[in-house]
Design an enzyme around this catalytic site. Structure first.
Site, PDB file in Angstrom:
ATOM      1  N   THR A  69       0.840  -1.200   0.000  1.00 43.99           N
ATOM      2  CA  THR A  69       0.000   0.000   0.000  1.00 43.99           C
ATOM      3  C   THR A  69       0.876   1.252   0.000  1.00 43.99           C
ATOM      4  OG1 THR A  69      -1.824  -1.153   1.044  1.00 43.99           O
ATOM      5  CG2 THR A  69      -1.777   1.220   1.343  1.00 43.99           C
TER       6      THR A  69
ATOM      7  N   GLY B 298       2.022   1.825  -3.452  1.00 47.44           N
ATOM      8  CA  GLY B 298       0.835   2.174  -4.237  1.00 47.44           C
ATOM      9  C   GLY B 298       0.473   3.641  -4.063  1.00 47.44           C
TER      10      GLY B 298
ATOM     11  N   GLU C  51      -3.358  -2.949  -6.963  1.00 48.73           N
ATOM     12  CA  GLU C  51      -3.753  -4.102  -6.143  1.00 48.73           C
ATOM     13  C   GLU C  51      -2.804  -4.099  -4.963  1.00 48.73           C
ATOM     14  OE1 GLU C  51      -6.175  -6.071  -6.751  1.00 48.73           O
ATOM     15  OE2 GLU C  51      -6.568  -5.873  -8.891  1.00 48.73           O
TER      16      GLU C  51
ATOM     17  N   CYS D 177      -1.543 -11.420  -0.619  1.00 53.24           N
ATOM     18  CA  CYS D 177      -2.203 -10.157  -0.275  1.00 53.24           C
ATOM     19  C   CYS D 177      -3.577 -10.399   0.326  1.00 53.24           C
ATOM     20  CB  CYS D 177      -2.287  -9.247  -1.485  1.00 53.24           C
ATOM     21  SG  CYS D 177      -2.953 -10.054  -2.923  1.00 53.24           S
TER      22      CYS D 177
ATOM     23  N   GLU E 149      -0.480  -5.518   7.947  1.00 47.74           N
ATOM     24  CA  GLU E 149      -0.185  -6.706   7.150  1.00 47.74           C
ATOM     25  C   GLU E 149       1.182  -7.251   7.564  1.00 47.74           C
ATOM     26  OE1 GLU E 149       0.355  -5.866   2.926  1.00 47.74           O
ATOM     27  OE2 GLU E 149      -0.831  -7.648   2.493  1.00 47.74           O
TER      28      GLU E 149
HETATM   29  P1  NAI Z   1       6.900  -3.330  -2.723  1.00 47.98           P
HETATM   30  O1  NAI Z   1       5.566  -2.739  -2.823  1.00 47.98           O
HETATM   31  O2  NAI Z   1       8.036  -2.447  -2.361  1.00 47.98           O
HETATM   32  O3  NAI Z   1       7.303  -4.032  -4.101  1.00 47.98           O
HETATM   33  C1  NAI Z   1       6.425  -4.418  -5.129  1.00 47.98           C
HETATM   34  C2  NAI Z   1       7.024  -4.034  -6.474  1.00 47.98           C
HETATM   35  O4  NAI Z   1       7.118  -2.619  -6.582  1.00 47.98           O
HETATM   36  C3  NAI Z   1       8.438  -4.543  -6.729  1.00 47.98           C
HETATM   37  O5  NAI Z   1       8.558  -4.882  -8.093  1.00 47.98           O
HETATM   38  C4  NAI Z   1       9.291  -3.334  -6.402  1.00 47.98           C
HETATM   39  O6  NAI Z   1      10.531  -3.347  -7.052  1.00 47.98           O
HETATM   40  C5  NAI Z   1       8.444  -2.204  -6.904  1.00 47.98           C
HETATM   41  N1  NAI Z   1       8.673  -0.907  -6.268  1.00 47.98           N
HETATM   42  C6  NAI Z   1       9.198  -0.649  -5.043  1.00 47.98           C
HETATM   43  N2  NAI Z   1       9.231   0.673  -4.833  1.00 47.98           N
HETATM   44  C7  NAI Z   1       8.704   1.266  -5.923  1.00 47.98           C
HETATM   45  C8  NAI Z   1       8.453   2.619  -6.287  1.00 47.98           C
HETATM   46  N3  NAI Z   1       8.727   3.634  -5.467  1.00 47.98           N
HETATM   47  N4  NAI Z   1       7.896   2.869  -7.479  1.00 47.98           N
HETATM   48  C9  NAI Z   1       7.574   1.862  -8.307  1.00 47.98           C
HETATM   49  N5  NAI Z   1       7.803   0.575  -8.016  1.00 47.98           N
HETATM   50  C10 NAI Z   1       8.352   0.270  -6.838  1.00 47.98           C
HETATM   51  O7  NAI Z   1       6.828  -4.537  -1.727  1.00 47.98           O
HETATM   52  P2  NAI Z   1       8.073  -5.176  -0.931  1.00 47.98           P
HETATM   53  O8  NAI Z   1       8.981  -4.150  -0.375  1.00 47.98           O
HETATM   54  O9  NAI Z   1       8.674  -6.165  -1.805  1.00 47.98           O
HETATM   55  O10 NAI Z   1       7.312  -5.823   0.286  1.00 47.98           O
HETATM   56  C11 NAI Z   1       7.019  -5.055   1.433  1.00 47.98           C
HETATM   57  C12 NAI Z   1       5.668  -5.367   1.956  1.00 47.98           C
HETATM   58  O11 NAI Z   1       4.691  -5.052   0.979  1.00 47.98           O
HETATM   59  C13 NAI Z   1       5.409  -6.823   2.249  1.00 47.98           C
HETATM   60  O12 NAI Z   1       5.888  -7.221   3.485  1.00 47.98           O
HETATM   61  C14 NAI Z   1       3.927  -6.875   2.170  1.00 47.98           C
HETATM   62  O13 NAI Z   1       3.362  -6.422   3.362  1.00 47.98           O
HETATM   63  C15 NAI Z   1       3.613  -5.914   1.062  1.00 47.98           C
HETATM   64  N6  NAI Z   1       3.420  -6.587  -0.241  1.00 47.98           N
HETATM   65  C16 NAI Z   1       2.159  -6.766  -0.682  1.00 47.98           C
HETATM   66  C17 NAI Z   1       1.941  -7.429  -1.864  1.00 47.98           C
HETATM   67  C18 NAI Z   1       0.577  -7.655  -2.375  1.00 47.98           C
HETATM   68  O14 NAI Z   1       0.383  -8.497  -3.245  1.00 47.98           O
HETATM   69  N7  NAI Z   1      -0.409  -6.926  -1.936  1.00 47.98           N
HETATM   70  C19 NAI Z   1       3.030  -7.991  -2.634  1.00 47.98           C
HETATM   71  C20 NAI Z   1       4.338  -7.689  -2.116  1.00 47.98           C
HETATM   72  C21 NAI Z   1       4.488  -7.033  -0.957  1.00 47.98           C
END
Ligand code: NAI
Length: 779
Positions: free
Chosen positions: A243, A246, A263, A297, A391
């Site tokens: 989030t 996002g 998402e 998620c 989460e």
């Molecule tokens: P994240 O949200 O940082 O990463 C998801 C994707 O976004 C990765 O491909 C990452 O490289 C990219 N990303 C990271 N920072 C970005 C930015 N500023 N702009 C554009 N893209 C960016 O998730 P992360 O750090 O891998 O996991 C941290 C926490 O996020 C998890 O512990 C969990 O709570 C949550 N999470 C939730 C997911 C879901 O499906 N809802 C999936 C992955 C993580």
């Protein structure tokens, strides 16, 4: 262990899957991957390691994409897009089908590679991730085939930037790439830095399928590369992840005109009623929270169990936890594999250590090396405790109890998220009474974590917006085929009439079914074309927005009223407006200095009739999903919608926003046309005489610029629309990032309110959220 020994101990024997082919494939690729741009891999650049979380071993090296790489990928996608779209649906369907076939052919390789890279049990990658990814391509091959016939007037968005997480690497790729390609878009996709290997294999399959160069481009790297994609010249961003990120993307894309779907996270309730089949519910819970080590998620991470059966249920659950096997993900008899990365492991450990609940952990010994965390149950938490709200994204279940169904609903909805929920009860009345009351995009009845390409998936609240899968998923990858025109700003007429008015003609605001003075106590003179003073319109402020939202929230029962009743009231508004046609037409002509008043009133009456007709016809669908279930795609109102009305067509524009919103059960806070507000203030009388319950429609007047941020940042508004002539799209999208409310803004584009584009499905779709309810059906 020998077979006879296994019989003696009744223990599991190891059933390891061989990693040889997958490791050989990595060696064949040269161990170092570049970017996949325009149909070919670039030479590796600055590399980082991709490790197996189960062992810590380095599997391969991936390149951190540079800005030049991202630009080249976007340029390749841009160049390829028109031809890809012109290929037509049936032409694209062939490629999607070929990709599905190739994924099926290489299913084993994909499954092993996924497990090596992510740590998830091979049982899951083999039986869930990879088959569902193939299914997505098959399903969307069909959507491409049907696009022209079933989605007339829709066109591709263009180039889509897609950023995915590490929990379902190939499946998330499929969820993003298949619908985008089906609708004629080209893509630049970034897998998560921990798990990019199956995306590399997919890139290879794109070549094998003969996909035209540039249609799929894959760039690797960390969040910085994600940021570059967000900032690049793409037409849409589709993101799955946290989030927090996002929200950053919402802010970064505000006002850019880029379409956006998010998402995000969740803290989904798993509700067990006292009449549930407790053994099934325990088994379901294993899938809800220990599937993929809880890194899901929509994981059922909050257990709410009815007090009378809580002890019995938790005893059964603990007994089941004692039999869970944690270990080598390549072992086919393993239940729980490795967490994706040491960083995530530390996060989980830290969150559990900070808890003040009672912690029970599965006793299975953990492998000495690798990122393992035992399945964990935490009881004795208060609903407001951090672990009940945040989460964890790990194999950790937090449990609490409830007494009555209404308390279950309150506790379930006591979260900033709204992704999914499971309801367990053998009583169909209880289950189907609770399902609509849960604030979630997906509800599983007596089930959990079921997914299918035909069923929409996505959340409400801070779980994001947009749906993936089903027909509703396609809206996110298409736009109107009509060529957009720029909006011409309209300045209010000026005048200098200062004589005292014999009668005070200061209009008021309309809040909670009553006329209300503006909180600030100020009003603005409204002049006609020739400078005649027509009256005064109040200058609404932040406080008036608050009052209107409060009134709208208090009118919640409108959402539960029958569609028939809403239709009747819309007809009644139309009838009362028609009865005063002359008066309204004259007012419009007086304000705008034009002659189209009568035509506009007539169009407004017709529009009200249209949405009265739609009220009980824009309904849900039943989706053909496998495995003894059906998925109901139910349309629910968004809640309270704040809407800035167009400046042109001051009556028709207002009606065009109000009518679809209230027809679908929303309450609205409308801000009237800024230069021509008086027709809106006259309209109160029509509403008053049409049985519209107080608070369902609230109308403010004033400066759109001043009201944009108070409206978009208000935490009790679920959606904001703007068709204003003022340049407020960017500030609305930015302020909406706070609670991630959905927005629909014109970004300076004109809309002909008299034409077909002024009404219909896009409005009804914006006024509703699809909730997918999975219910048992058939044997
Ligand atoms: P994240 O949200 O940082 O990463 C998801 C994707 O976004 C990765 O491909 C990452 O490289 C990219 N990303 C990271 N920072 C970005 C930015 N500023 N702009 C554009 N893209 C960016 O998730 P992360 O750090 O891998 O996991 C941290 C926490 O996020 C998890 O512990 C969990 O709570 C949550 N999470 C939730 C997911 C879901 O499906 N809802 C999936 C992955 C993580």
């Amino acid at each position: 262990m020998t077979v006879s020994e296994i019989y003696e101990t009744m223990d599991y024997g190891k059933a390891p899957e061989s990693a040889a082919d997958a490791l050989a494939w990595l060696v064949d690729q040269g161990d170092r991957f570049g970017q996949f741009i325009d149909g070919a891999f670039t030479p590796p650049g600055e590399v980082f390691e991709s490790r197996n979380p189960a062992t810590g071993e380095v599997l391969a090296h991936l390149s951190q994409a540079t800005k030049a790489d991202v630009e080249a990928a976007v340029a390749a996608a841009r160049k390829a897009q028109p031809k890809w779209e012109k290929l037509g649906g049936p032409g694209r369907a062939r490629y999607l089908y070929a990709l599905a076939r190739l994924m099926q052919k290489h299913a084993r390789l994909f499954a092993v590679l996924e497990t090596l890279d992510n740590g998830k049990p091979i049982r899951e990658s083999r039986d869930i991730d990879i088959p569902l990814a193939q299914r997505h391509f098959y399903y969307h091959a069909g959507m491409a085939q049907l696009m022209e016939a079933e989605l007339p007037g829709r066109a591709a968005l263009g180039v889509c930037g897609q950023i995915i997480p590490w929990n379902f690497p190939l499946l998330m790729l499929a969820w993003k790439v298949a619908p985008a390609l089906a609708m004629g878009n080209t893509v630049v996709l970034k897998p998560a830095e921990f798990t990019s290997l199956t995306a590399m294999l997919f890139a290879d399959l794109c070549r094998q399928a003969g996909l035209p160069n540039g249609v799929v481009n894959i760039v690797t790297g960390d969040g910085a590369v994600g940021e570059m994609i967000v900032a690049s010249d793409v037409d849409k961003i589709a993101f799955t992840g946290s989030t927090e990120v996002g929200r950053k993307i919402r802010e970064a894309t505000a006002g850019s005109g880029k379409a956006l779907t998010l998402e995000l996270g969740g803290k989904s309730p798993y509700i067990v009623f006292d009449d549930a089949d407790l053994d099934s519910a325990v088994e379901g819970l294993v899938d809800a929270i220990w599937f993929n080590q809880g890194q899901v998620c929509c994981a059922g991470s909050r257990l709410l169990v009815q007090e009378g059966v809580a002890d019995a249920f938790l005893t059964k659950l603990k007994r089941r936890m004692e039999t869970l096997r944690i270990g080598d993900p390549l072992d086919k008899s393993i239940d729980v594999g490795a967490v994706v990365d040491p960083v995530q492991l530390e996060r989980i450990r830290g969150m559990v250590a900070g808890s003040n609940g009672e912690v029970f952990q599965a006793p299975c010994p953990l492998p000495e090396a690798g990122c393992y965390y035992p399945p964990t149950l935490i009881t004795g938490l208060h609903p407001a405790d951090t672990l009940m709200q945040e989460e964890i994204f790990g194999p950790v279940l937090c449990a609490t109890t409830f007494r009555t169904p209404s308390e279950a609903i309150d506790v379930a909805n006591n979260t900033r998220y709204g992704l999914a929920a499971s309801v367990w009860s053998e009583n169909i009345n209880v289950a189907l009474d609770v399902a609509p009351k849960l604030v979630a995009g997906v509800v599983w009845v007596n089930g959990t974590n079921m997914f299918d390409a035909a069923a929409g998936f996505g959340g409400v609240r801070e779980s994001g917006f947009g749906r993936e899968g089903g027909w509703e998923g396609l809206t996110a990858y298409t736009k109107s085929a009509a060529k957009p025109k720029a909006l011409k700003p309209i300045a209010p007429f000026k005048g200098d009439q200062t004589e005292p008015q014999p009668v005070d003609r200061t209009a008021k605001l309309y809040i909670g079914g009553k006329q209300a003075r503006p909180d600030g106590g100020y009003a603005r003179d409204i002049y006609g074309k020739t400078g005649t003073l027509l009256g005064q319109a109040p200058i609404g402020s932040r406080k008036d927005v608050r009052n209107a939202v409060e009134a709208a929230q208090a009118a919640k029962s409108w959402a539960g009223s029958t569609a028939h009743l809403r239709a009747q009231i819309l007809y009644y508004i139309a009838e009362n407006l028609a009865a005063r046609e002359g008066e309204f037409a004259a007012r419009i002509n007086q304000m705008t200095g034009g002659k189209t008043g009568a035509k506009e009133v007539d169009a407004a009456v017709t529009r009200l009739f249209s949405y009265a007709a739609w009220a009980d016809k824009f309904d849900g669908q039943v989706r053909a999903v496998p495995s003894r279930t059906v998925a109901l795609a139910m349309r629910e109102p968004c809640g309270v919608i704040g809407a800035f009305c167009p400046d042109d067509a001051p009556l028709l524009g207002l009606v065009s926003l109000m009518a679809p919103a209230i027809a679908m059960g929303n309450r609205v806070v409308l801000v009237a046309s800024e230069p021509f507000p008086l027709v809106a203030t006259d309209f109160y009388q029509v509403l008053d005489t049409s049985d519209v319950p107080g608070g369902v429609v609230n109308i403010l007047t004033g400066s759109h610029k001043d009201l944009a941020v108070p409206m978009a940042s208000h935490m009790d508004i679920e959606a904001v629309w703007s068709f204003s002539g003022a340049d407020i799209s960017a500030s609305i999208e930015k302020a909406a990032a706070g609670n991630l409310k959905r927005t629909w803004v014109n970004n300076g584009q004109a809309r002909d309110w008299f034409a077909a584009e002024g009404e219909g499905r896009p409005f009804l779709e914006a006024a509703t959220e699809v909730k997918t309810v999975w219910v048992p059906y058939g044997a």
